[in-house]
Enzyme design. Structure first.
Site, PDB file in Angstrom:
ATOM      1  N   ASN A   6      -6.928  -3.468  14.947  1.00 29.69           N
ATOM      2  CA  ASN A   6      -8.195  -3.504  14.151  1.00 29.69           C
ATOM      3  C   ASN A   6      -9.108  -4.439  13.353  1.00 29.69           C
ATOM      4  O   ASN A   6      -9.786  -5.162  12.419  1.00 29.69           O
ATOM      5  CB  ASN A   6      -9.262  -2.223  13.246  1.00 29.69           C
ATOM      6  CG  ASN A   6      -8.316  -2.023  11.839  1.00 29.69           C
ATOM      7  OD1 ASN A   6      -7.414  -2.877  11.750  1.00 29.69           O
ATOM      8  ND2 ASN A   6      -8.940  -1.162  11.968  1.00 29.69           N
TER       9      ASN A   6
ATOM     10  N   ASP B 211       1.164  -0.965   0.189  1.00 31.74           N
ATOM     11  CA  ASP B 211       0.283   0.242  -0.004  1.00 31.74           C
ATOM     12  C   ASP B 211       1.084   1.665   0.150  1.00 31.74           C
ATOM     13  O   ASP B 211       2.175   1.021   0.243  1.00 31.74           O
ATOM     14  CB  ASP B 211      -1.281  -0.033   1.272  1.00 31.74           C
ATOM     15  CG  ASP B 211      -0.239  -0.438   3.007  1.00 31.74           C
ATOM     16  OD1 ASP B 211       1.171  -0.205   2.609  1.00 31.74           O
ATOM     17  OD2 ASP B 211      -1.405  -0.894   3.058  1.00 31.74           O
TER      18      ASP B 211
ATOM     19  N   GLU C 230      -9.791  -2.200   5.941  1.00 26.89           N
ATOM     20  CA  GLU C 230      -9.819  -2.094   7.008  1.00 26.89           C
ATOM     21  C   GLU C 230     -11.285  -2.649   6.965  1.00 26.89           C
ATOM     22  O   GLU C 230     -11.796  -3.653   6.069  1.00 26.89           O
ATOM     23  CB  GLU C 230     -11.190  -0.118   6.645  1.00 26.89           C
ATOM     24  CG  GLU C 230      -9.353   0.459   6.585  1.00 26.89           C
ATOM     25  CD  GLU C 230      -7.958   0.959   8.367  1.00 26.89           C
ATOM     26  OE1 GLU C 230      -8.064  -0.113   8.755  1.00 26.89           O
ATOM     27  OE2 GLU C 230      -8.055   1.514   7.895  1.00 26.89           O
TER      28      GLU C 230
ATOM     29  N   HIS D 258      -6.798  -4.840  10.141  1.00 25.62           N
ATOM     30  CA  HIS D 258      -6.582  -4.445   8.935  1.00 25.62           C
ATOM     31  C   HIS D 258      -5.599  -5.519   8.204  1.00 25.62           C
ATOM     32  O   HIS D 258      -4.467  -6.252   8.620  1.00 25.62           O
ATOM     33  CB  HIS D 258      -6.916  -3.558   8.541  1.00 25.62           C
ATOM     34  CG  HIS D 258      -5.882  -2.652   8.942  1.00 25.62           C
ATOM     35  ND1 HIS D 258      -5.451  -1.365   9.030  1.00 25.62           N
ATOM     36  CD2 HIS D 258      -4.782  -3.262   9.316  1.00 25.62           C
ATOM     37  CE1 HIS D 258      -4.580  -0.393   9.596  1.00 25.62           C
ATOM     38  NE2 HIS D 258      -3.485  -1.960   9.748  1.00 25.62           N
TER      39      HIS D 258
END
Ligand code: PGA
Length: 260
Positions: free
Chosen positions: A136, A67, A143, A138
């Site tokens: 979280n 990313d 996400e 990811h």
């Protein structure tokens, strides 16, 4: 999933470095998927050390990072281009022309995402994908609620991710809101993947990834569908797992079993 539990962060990171080194030695022109984040820094240091001291070579290796932030030029100090340059590329012999990251400053990020998928396909796909995991759940910047069928595209970051990454920027407001990220399906298409997680802040996400239901609420749980996913943990990151006895029985001390 292969769950390898190592005594501490150092041992976990060396275990991950072993797998990368083994891949690149067996297949010098391997295509690596690379990750950023704090967890990966000691891994890149270990690989650079093996390059210096043991002659581990990346000259024929191709790489694709997961990313990049949208709106940051490659030379921005907080871009993942800069991270990779500083943490890894400048310490090893990889050919810069074969070390790819998404173009976060492209005028049309959606078109740049499609081009990135095409580049990965043209390289023959990813042989070994390195991954971290967010608190979280990811992977990359996929996400919670990201499509499990997603390919490289633009994603909006959650507030929790921006807060976690705020430490690299001047302020929360300066922390980018958008990124180009490989999709969950892009990651699942890799021939093998290794996820490295250390520290107790990751324990809950690791438990949901390995033992939780397969759900877009925890995108990393999609790795349950991967035919060759290795999860490398230190004891702290493994702290919330239920089937620890089994993992340690199959992979004592984080070693491969006879049937791997
Ligand atoms: P970290 O990031 O290694 O900095 O915790 C991992 C991730 O968000 O994927």
């Amino acid at each position: 999933m292969k769950v390898l539990i190592l005594p501490d962060e150092q041992a976990a990171m060396q275990r991950a470095a072993d797998i990368v080194a083994r891949t690149v030695t067996a297949t010098p022109d391997a295509v690596l998927g690379l990750a950023t984040g704090g967890t990966m820094l000691p891994l890149y240091e270990a690989l650079a050390q093996r390059h210096r001291e043991d002659g581990l070579s990346f000259t024929k290796t191709t790489s694709f990072n997961l990313d990049e932030y949208i709106g940051l030029a490659p030379d921005h100090p907080c871009s993942y281009h800069s991270y990779m340059q500083e943490a890894f590329f400048r310490h090893v012999d990889i050919d810069p022309a074969r070390a790819h990251l998404p173009k976060g400053d492209a005028p049309d990020p959606q078109a740049a995402s499609l081009e990135y998928e095409a580049l990965i396909a043209a390289a023959g796909g990813i042989d070994l994908q390195l991954l971290g995991i967010g608190q979280n759940g990811h992977i990359g910047f996929n996400e919670p609620t990201a499509s499990l069928g997603s390919r490289t595209r633009v994603k909006t970051l959650t507030t929790s991710t921006r807060r976690a990454n705020q430490r690299y920027f001047a302020s929360f407001e300066d922390t980018p809101r958008y990124a180009i990220t490989m999709g969950v399906a892009t990651i699942l298409a890799s021939r093998a993947c290794v996820l490295l997680a250390t520290g107790d802040a990751k324990a809950d996400a690791v438990m949901r990834m390995v033992e939780g239901p397969l759900s877009a609420a925890c995108p990393a749980s999609a790795l349950q569908l991967h035919a060759s996913a290795t999860v490398i943990l230190d004891k702290a990151a493994a702290g919330a797992l239920t089937f620890t006895d089994y993992y340690e029985n199959v992979h004592p001390g984080g070693r491969d079993s006879a049937f791997d």
